[in-house]
Design a protein around this motif. Structure first.
Motif, PDB file in Angstrom:
ATOM      1  N   ASN A 169       0.842  -1.193   0.000  1.00 27.92           N
ATOM      2  CA  ASN A 169       0.000   0.000   0.000  1.00 27.92           C
ATOM      3  C   ASN A 169       0.876   1.242   0.000  1.00 27.92           C
ATOM      4  OD1 ASN A 169      -2.725  -1.112   0.198  1.00 27.92           O
ATOM      5  ND2 ASN A 169      -2.074  -1.848   2.226  1.00 27.92           N
ATOM      6  N   PHE A 170       0.450   2.211  -0.813  1.00 26.45           N
ATOM      7  CA  PHE A 170       1.164   3.490  -0.847  1.00 26.45           C
ATOM      8  C   PHE A 170       0.130   4.601  -0.844  1.00 26.45           C
ATOM      9  CE2 PHE A 170       3.021   7.099  -3.176  1.00 26.45           C
ATOM     10  CZ  PHE A 170       4.113   7.340  -2.358  1.00 26.45           C
ATOM     11  N   THR A 184      -2.478   3.873  -3.520  1.00 20.97           N
ATOM     12  CA  THR A 184      -2.208   2.800  -4.483  1.00 20.97           C
ATOM     13  C   THR A 184      -2.025   1.498  -3.727  1.00 20.97           C
ATOM     14  OG1 THR A 184      -1.085   4.345  -5.966  1.00 20.97           O
ATOM     15  CG2 THR A 184      -0.685   2.007  -6.319  1.00 20.97           C
ATOM     16  N   THR A 185      -2.686   0.465  -4.187  1.00 18.36           N
ATOM     17  CA  THR A 185      -2.562  -0.867  -3.595  1.00 18.36           C
ATOM     18  C   THR A 185      -2.198  -1.852  -4.697  1.00 18.36           C
ATOM     19  OG1 THR A 185      -4.192  -0.377  -1.888  1.00 18.36           O
ATOM     20  CG2 THR A 185      -3.692  -2.701  -2.308  1.00 18.36           C
ATOM     21  N   THR A 186      -1.076  -2.559  -4.498  1.00 19.51           N
ATOM     22  CA  THR A 186      -0.647  -3.580  -5.455  1.00 19.51           C
ATOM     23  C   THR A 186      -0.714  -4.928  -4.775  1.00 19.51           C
ATOM     24  OG1 THR A 186       0.835  -2.014  -6.575  1.00 19.51           O
ATOM     25  CG2 THR A 186       1.214  -4.372  -6.960  1.00 19.51           C
ATOM     26  N   VAL A 224      -4.306  -1.210  -7.974  1.00 19.51           N
ATOM     27  CA  VAL A 224      -5.547  -0.437  -7.889  1.00 19.51           C
ATOM     28  C   VAL A 224      -5.206   0.934  -7.322  1.00 19.51           C
ATOM     29  CG1 VAL A 224      -7.846  -0.275  -6.873  1.00 19.51           C
ATOM     30  CG2 VAL A 224      -6.932  -2.507  -7.576  1.00 19.51           C
ATOM     31  N   THR A 225      -5.642   1.983  -8.026  1.00 20.81           N
ATOM     32  CA  THR A 225      -5.366   3.361  -7.620  1.00 20.81           C
ATOM     33  C   THR A 225      -6.675   4.056  -7.265  1.00 20.81           C
ATOM     34  OG1 THR A 225      -3.458   3.430  -9.104  1.00 20.81           O
ATOM     35  CG2 THR A 225      -4.303   5.541  -8.285  1.00 20.81           C
ATOM     36  N   GLY A 255       6.128  -8.427  -9.693  1.00 18.99           N
ATOM     37  CA  GLY A 255       4.941  -7.777  -9.161  1.00 18.99           C
ATOM     38  C   GLY A 255       5.152  -6.363  -8.689  1.00 18.99           C
ATOM     39  N   LEU A 256       6.334  -5.999  -8.261  1.00 20.34           N
ATOM     40  CA  LEU A 256       6.589  -4.671  -7.720  1.00 20.34           C
ATOM     41  C   LEU A 256       7.863  -4.096  -8.320  1.00 20.34           C
ATOM     42  CD1 LEU A 256       5.905  -5.319  -3.917  1.00 20.34           C
ATOM     43  CD2 LEU A 256       4.368  -4.153  -5.525  1.00 20.34           C
TER      44      LEU A 256
END
Length: 538
Positions: free
Chosen positions: A189-190, A199-201, A225-226, A246-247
């Motif tokens: 999460n950012f 932002t959640t990845t 998801v933003t 993924g990141l």
């Protein structure tokens, strides 16, 4: 008065014959210069002189042998002078490479010159010859044979014999491994409060039955998801499900940084990890190693360190690292860092008087005071009176090691006139492997510092070899002088036995010459005596 037997003539003739024989002997001595020309002249003297002449000839040849030995040592020392210059140049380059103003490309250029010099050292060691005898490749050092070890070296004070030990623990590298056998989910999460964007990845990493790191990355799925809540209503957007890393994030292996982009393929991620390891002084396994993807320190032993810094714990997990291998802070919280150290080898030296598990006496020559120390896989064993033995253990080997130290291989110089009067000359191998500089690399992290240490030790090694050659050369110089002096004194002694004294011989010659002339005159007169009988018939 008798005429049938002229006794006066017979007596005079016999005397004359004796004088002629003696005069002949004297003239032979004068013409040859020797007082002994036949065994009959002096039976004991000729026996003594024969032995002494053999000694003199042997001493003269031994002196020549010693001079040839000095020539061998000078040839080897001349080559070692160049090796010394090359090592000093490489150390100078290592100091240059350690400067922070150099870029990677400049260090690579420096490394090229170092590799060229390393090749030249090995060429010098392999091709320096005297009369087709190779001098610096170790073929003139005493042979030592052993199992599961290489680069065996012994000092001059190590007696020949059997030496036994047992490696109970092999030297290990600092190491971490990615197994990827269990699937999992990573969520990052950012929240950008200033821009009001969250932002959640979500990353789903696969579990593999047959490990392949490239497949692990390629089969990873992720979705970002933003949520933008800067306006009156929250606007949510999604990237949809995608494959690849993924990141996004970064790692630093032993201080060497590398950036990774989200969505990168397994081929790209593995390539970047390989480059980071290469530059960071670490070793990475093959991408399809069945035991998993391992990253290890280049060095072995307690001094081997591996430090991997990640931009976040979540990024480390996206790369496949287990959270349990990451470091903890003082509060017990996981931090994005891996710290590992290697392990020194451990062993048991079997010493004189030791017995095995069955109670049988072990055949070994290690003294009671022998000790060992390790430098990674290199083992150095020392004892009293200059005893030193070193070797390089095979990677991962544990078990018994038997070392057979022989006195075969050294150059035997015949420096005496008799059997067994030899001087053994040992010349150690001066190759990059035996000096432990074959892996010098200033492009790695801490490579210049490691190179300076290794090259400093190599310089000490070559200096010790040159010092030993100098000691041999000085000894041979004294040996040849001693041989020459001995030969000179023995020549003087044999001269007194077999050389003729010209003055005394000339006196004898003059005497015999007069006697011969007198004998001839007397014989002539004796032959005249029978003529007197004719006067009685007149």
């Amino acid at each position: 008065m008798r005429i049938n037997n002229n006794m006066s003539a017979v007596i005079t003739n016999n005397q004359l014959l004796g004088t002629e024989s003696s005069l002949s002997d004297v003239m032979e001595k004068l013409s040859s210069g020797f007082s002994i020309n036949h065994a009959s002249d002096d039976p004991s003297g000729i026996a003594i002189a024969g032995k002494m002449q053999a000694q003199i000839d042997g001493l003269n040849q031994a002196s020549t042998n010693g001079s040839d030995g000095i020539s061998v040592l000078q040839t080897a020392e001349g080559a070692l002078n160049e090796v010394t210059d090359m090592i000093q140049r490489m150390r100078e380059l290592s100091v240059q490479a350690a400067n922070g103003t150099n870029s990677d490309s400049e260090r690579e250029a420096i490394q090229k010159e170092i590799e060229s010099l390393l090749d030249e050292i090995d060429r010098v060691a392999a091709t320096t010859e005297f009369n087709t005898i190779t001098l610096l490749d170790g073929s003139l050092d005493c042979r030592t044979y052993g199992n599961d070890v290489t680069r065996i070296a012994t000092s001059n004070d190590v007696p020949s014999g059997i030496y036994q030990l047992k490696i109970t623990q092999a030297a290990l590298r600092a190491k971490t491994t990615i197994n990827a056998t269990t699937a999992g989910t990573v969520v990052e999460n950012f929240d950008n409060t200033f821009k009001k964007i969250e932002t959640t990845t979500t990353v789903n990493v696969p579990g593999l039955t047959a490990f392949n790191y490239k497949d692990f990355i390629d089969q990873t799925t992720w979705e970002t998801v933003t949520r933008d809540y800067s306006g009156a209503t929250t606007v949510t957007t999604s990237t949809g499900t995608k494959n690849g890393l993924g990141l996004s994030g970064s790692i630093a292996i032993n201080g060497y940084p590398m950036e990774f982009a989200q969505g990168s393929s397994g081929e790209m991620v593995y390539g970047q990890l390989r480059m980071a390891c290469e530059k960071g002084g670490a070793v990475i396994s093959d991408f399809d190693d069945p035991d998993g993807l391992s990253i290890s320190s280049y060095k072995y032993g307690d001094n081997a360190e591996l430090e991997i810094d990640f931009s976040s714990v979540e990024f480390a997990k996206a790369l496949g690292f287990d959270e349990n291998v990451l470091a903890k802070d003082e509060g017990g919280n996981t931090i994005p860092k891996f710290l590992g150290t290697g392990t020194d080898a451990k062993m048991t030296l079997f010493k004189k008087g030791d017995v095995d598990d069955t109670g049988k006496l072990i055949d070994t020559e290690f003294g009671k005071q022998a000790t060992y120390k390790t430098e990674g896989r290199r083992v150095i064993i020392t004892d009293t009176k200059g005893f030193e033995m070193s070797f390089f253990a095979d990677d991962g080997y544990t078990g018994n090691v038997t070392l057979n130290v022989t006195d075969i291989g050294s150059m035997a110089l015949q420096v005496g006139a008799n059997e067994g009067q030899q001087m053994k000359v040992r010349i150690a191998a001066v190759t990059t492997q035996f000096m432990y500089i074959d892996d010098v690399d200033v492009t790695r992290a801490k490579g210049p510092e490691d190179a300076m240490d290794a090259l400093g030790d190599a310089l000490s090694y070559v200096t010790a070899v040159r010092s030993q050659l100098g000691a041999y050369e000085n000894r041979l110089d004294h040996t040849t002088k001693s041989l020459d002096a001995t030969a000179e004194n023995m020549t003087s002694a044999i001269s007194r036995i077999e050389d003729a004294d010209m003055a005394t011989t000339m006196v004898e010659y003059t005497k015999l010459n007069v006697l011969e002339q007198a004998g001839v005159s007397a014989l002539a007169q004796a032959n005249e005596l029978p003529q007197l009988a004719l006067q009685l018939l007149q």
